[in-house]
Structure formats: structure tokens, C-alpha cells
Design a protein around this motif. Sequence first.
Motif, mmCIF file in Angstrom:
data_model
loop_
_atom_site.group_PDB
_atom_site.id
_atom_site.type_symbol
_atom_site.label_atom_id
_atom_site.label_comp_id
_atom_site.label_asym_id
_atom_site.label_seq_id
_atom_site.Cartn_x
_atom_site.Cartn_y
_atom_site.Cartn_z
ATOM 1 N N MET A 1 3.194 1.970 11.172
ATOM 2 C CA MET A 1 4.231 2.565 10.425
ATOM 3 C C MET A 1 4.420 1.690 8.957
ATOM 4 O O MET A 1 5.449 1.517 8.545
ATOM 5 C CB MET A 1 4.991 1.264 11.108
ATOM 6 N N GLY A 2 3.550 2.654 8.423
ATOM 7 C CA GLY A 2 3.288 2.007 6.844
ATOM 8 C C GLY A 2 3.103 3.909 5.864
ATOM 9 O O GLY A 2 3.405 3.153 4.874
ATOM 10 N N MET A 3 4.073 5.301 6.834
ATOM 11 C CA MET A 3 3.406 5.835 5.622
ATOM 12 C C MET A 3 5.900 5.659 5.092
ATOM 13 O O MET A 3 5.385 6.642 3.717
ATOM 14 C CB MET A 3 4.467 7.258 6.364
ATOM 15 N N SER A 4 6.154 5.257 4.835
ATOM 16 C CA SER A 4 7.749 5.326 3.744
ATOM 17 C C SER A 4 7.194 4.025 2.867
ATOM 18 O O SER A 4 7.470 4.462 1.833
ATOM 19 C CB SER A 4 8.571 4.398 4.380
ATOM 20 N N LYS A 5 6.007 3.279 3.356
ATOM 21 C CA LYS A 5 5.504 2.539 2.053
ATOM 22 C C LYS A 5 4.178 2.889 1.551
ATOM 23 O O LYS A 5 3.816 1.633 0.730
ATOM 24 C CB LYS A 5 5.534 1.254 2.983
ATOM 25 N N LEU A 6 3.919 3.919 1.763
ATOM 26 C CA LEU A 6 2.585 4.305 1.023
ATOM 27 C C LEU A 6 2.272 4.328 -0.361
ATOM 28 O O LEU A 6 1.393 4.029 -0.835
ATOM 29 C CB LEU A 6 2.473 5.793 0.972
ATOM 30 N N PRO A 7 3.011 4.831 -1.018
ATOM 31 C CA PRO A 7 3.536 4.839 -2.876
ATOM 32 C C PRO A 7 2.739 2.917 -3.027
ATOM 33 O O PRO A 7 2.549 2.312 -3.931
ATOM 34 C CB PRO A 7 4.602 4.725 -3.514
ATOM 35 N N GLN A 8 3.779 2.180 -2.323
ATOM 36 C CA GLN A 8 3.535 0.422 -2.569
ATOM 37 C C GLN A 8 1.933 0.243 -1.651
ATOM 38 O O GLN A 8 1.961 -0.730 -2.932
ATOM 39 C CB GLN A 8 4.964 -0.188 -1.902
ATOM 40 N N ILE A 9 1.721 0.652 -0.785
ATOM 41 C CA ILE A 9 0.351 -0.362 -0.216
ATOM 42 C C ILE A 9 -1.299 0.310 -1.587
ATOM 43 O O ILE A 9 -1.922 -0.385 -1.974
ATOM 44 C CB ILE A 9 0.281 1.450 1.075
ATOM 45 N N VAL A 10 -0.554 2.170 -1.936
ATOM 46 C CA VAL A 10 -1.472 2.461 -3.002
ATOM 47 C C VAL A 10 -1.238 1.506 -3.556
ATOM 48 O O VAL A 10 -2.737 1.168 -4.547
ATOM 49 C CB VAL A 10 -0.980 3.717 -3.071
ATOM 50 N N SER A 11 -0.169 1.611 -4.523
ATOM 51 C CA SER A 11 -0.101 0.574 -5.868
ATOM 52 C C SER A 11 -1.116 -1.287 -5.378
ATOM 53 O O SER A 11 -1.433 -1.353 -6.631
ATOM 54 C CB SER A 11 1.262 0.082 -6.214
ATOM 55 N N LEU A 12 -0.796 -1.619 -4.838
ATOM 56 C CA LEU A 12 -1.235 -2.787 -4.413
ATOM 57 C C LEU A 12 -2.628 -3.067 -4.294
ATOM 58 O O LEU A 12 -3.908 -3.448 -4.571
ATOM 59 C CB LEU A 12 -1.087 -3.284 -3.003
ATOM 60 N N PHE A 13 -3.495 -1.621 -3.958
ATOM 61 C CA PHE A 13 -4.831 -1.309 -3.595
ATOM 62 C C PHE A 13 -5.035 -0.962 -5.240
ATOM 63 O O PHE A 13 -6.869 -1.125 -5.344
ATOM 64 C CB PHE A 13 -5.481 -0.446 -2.783
ATOM 65 N N LYS A 14 -4.399 0.306 -5.735
ATOM 66 C CA LYS A 14 -5.195 0.472 -7.262
ATOM 67 C C LYS A 14 -4.829 -1.935 -7.873
ATOM 68 O O LYS A 14 -5.465 -1.242 -8.960
ATOM 69 C CB LYS A 14 -3.910 0.823 -7.919
#
Length: 257
Positions: A173-186
Motif C-alpha cells: 500500500m505504498g504506491m501513493s508514497k513512492l516519491p517519499q520512499i525513494v527520497s528516504l533511500f536516496k
Amino acid sequence: MILQNKPKLTVVGAGPGDADLITLKAIKALQNADVVLYDALVNSELLMYASQAEQIFVGKRKGCYSYQQEQINELIVQRAQTKGHVVRLKGGDPFIFGRGAEEMEYAAQYGIETAMVPGISSSLAVPAYQNVPLTKRGSSESFWVITGTTKSHKISNDVALAAKSTATVVILMGMSKLPQIVSLFKAEGKHELPVAIIQNGTTPEEKIGVGTVDTIETVVAENGLSNPAIIVLGEVVRHRETLQKVYAEAKQTTTSI
């Protein structure tokens, strides 16, 4: 009115989508059901095991709820008291972000017997169907399974913690938060970490996009990926490509013999 079955709630895991991934115990529960309340992600083929039962759709599609959770709780109790055995059929495993425990607690307050039949979770089965192991010697010693969106509709704080680890990270249930997820890993310097996003896993409509933390948003746009989907981040994603290469080499060797 005499009930054929005494009031009972059985919360049943339907598995990730492929009807063949239902358990024998789940089938037996469905065959013994007087009422089945089922969710949107449940394969409709499974309802044939409960052909004699009343079948009520209580899931949601594209954010539209047929029933609110409070109404589902009340429906469970009402049907159990008037008809007997209620099976609450939920996608994946009901105890992994499935609210199965809440429904059991509510029914128990009314003296209704409860039982639970585990299901195969999409967090495990969907990557496996795409040859992505969540653990692999030398690559991953553990894995996290995290909800991408919390009750307050925010990204889980656990994603930031998981990004710091070497574990495989599975986000539901994370697709809507993908940009935020990507930012955290970057932010953790993991720009080249492999990522797989799998939509409608284990079903004929399955789609997959594979990239890295840096490229996955572009991959999602190019492949039109959306919910329902799971996100897998980790070195284990490379196993899929490695296996494909091994198959290709083996096939070439066999052909040349």
C-alpha cells in the motif's frame, strides 16, 4: 429459528490472488460457511467453495467503500447471530495489514466464537512468483514488511528506519508514497539499490517494473504501474535477472549439444 451452525466467525486468508494458493483448511471453512463476507482482492473463483452460503461483497475499489469497517463489524455479528457460521474472506493473510484481529475482537465481545485460518501473504508470494527471494545468503539476512500508508494516511516512520538497514524492504500500500520512499533511500546514499514493483501479483493481470532507487519512478510511469502493487527494495531483486541469465546460458548449452 434453529441455526444449522452455532454463531461463529472464521477469518480466512484467501492468499495473494492465484486461486490455487488457497489452503485446504480455508476451503473447508468456506464449505462450512453460512455467510461469506469477502474483499475486493479476493479471487472470485474461491466463492465456488461456498456456493450454498450467502455471499456479500464488503471490499473497496478505487477508494470507494461498499461498507465502512464499523458496518462490517456489525454485519459479522448480525449474520452470525441470525445465520450461524460467518467466514470473513480476506486477501493475503488477515493478520498482515488485514484488520482480521480487530474483527475477531469485535465479534468476541458479543460472545461469538472466533477462529483464524492463515493465508499466504502477498508480501512473500508476489516477489517469489517473480523469482525475487526476500532473503538470500550473501545478499540479505532479513526483511521488513511495512505498510506504506498509515491510519493517518502518512508514510510510516519505519520506512526511514528500514532504509538505513541492509535488509530487503517490502512495502504494501505504498504506491501513493513512492516519491517519499525513494527520497528516504536516496538520503541513505542508496541510489543504485535495485527496486521491483509488482502489480496484481500472482494473477493473469500481473505487471512488473524493475529499476533502481534512481530510476524506479520513471519505470513506473513508462509501464503504467499502479495499485494494487507491492514495492520490493533490496539486492535480492538482482536474483531475478541472474536466474534469467542462467536459464539462457543453460538453454544455449543444451541446444549446442
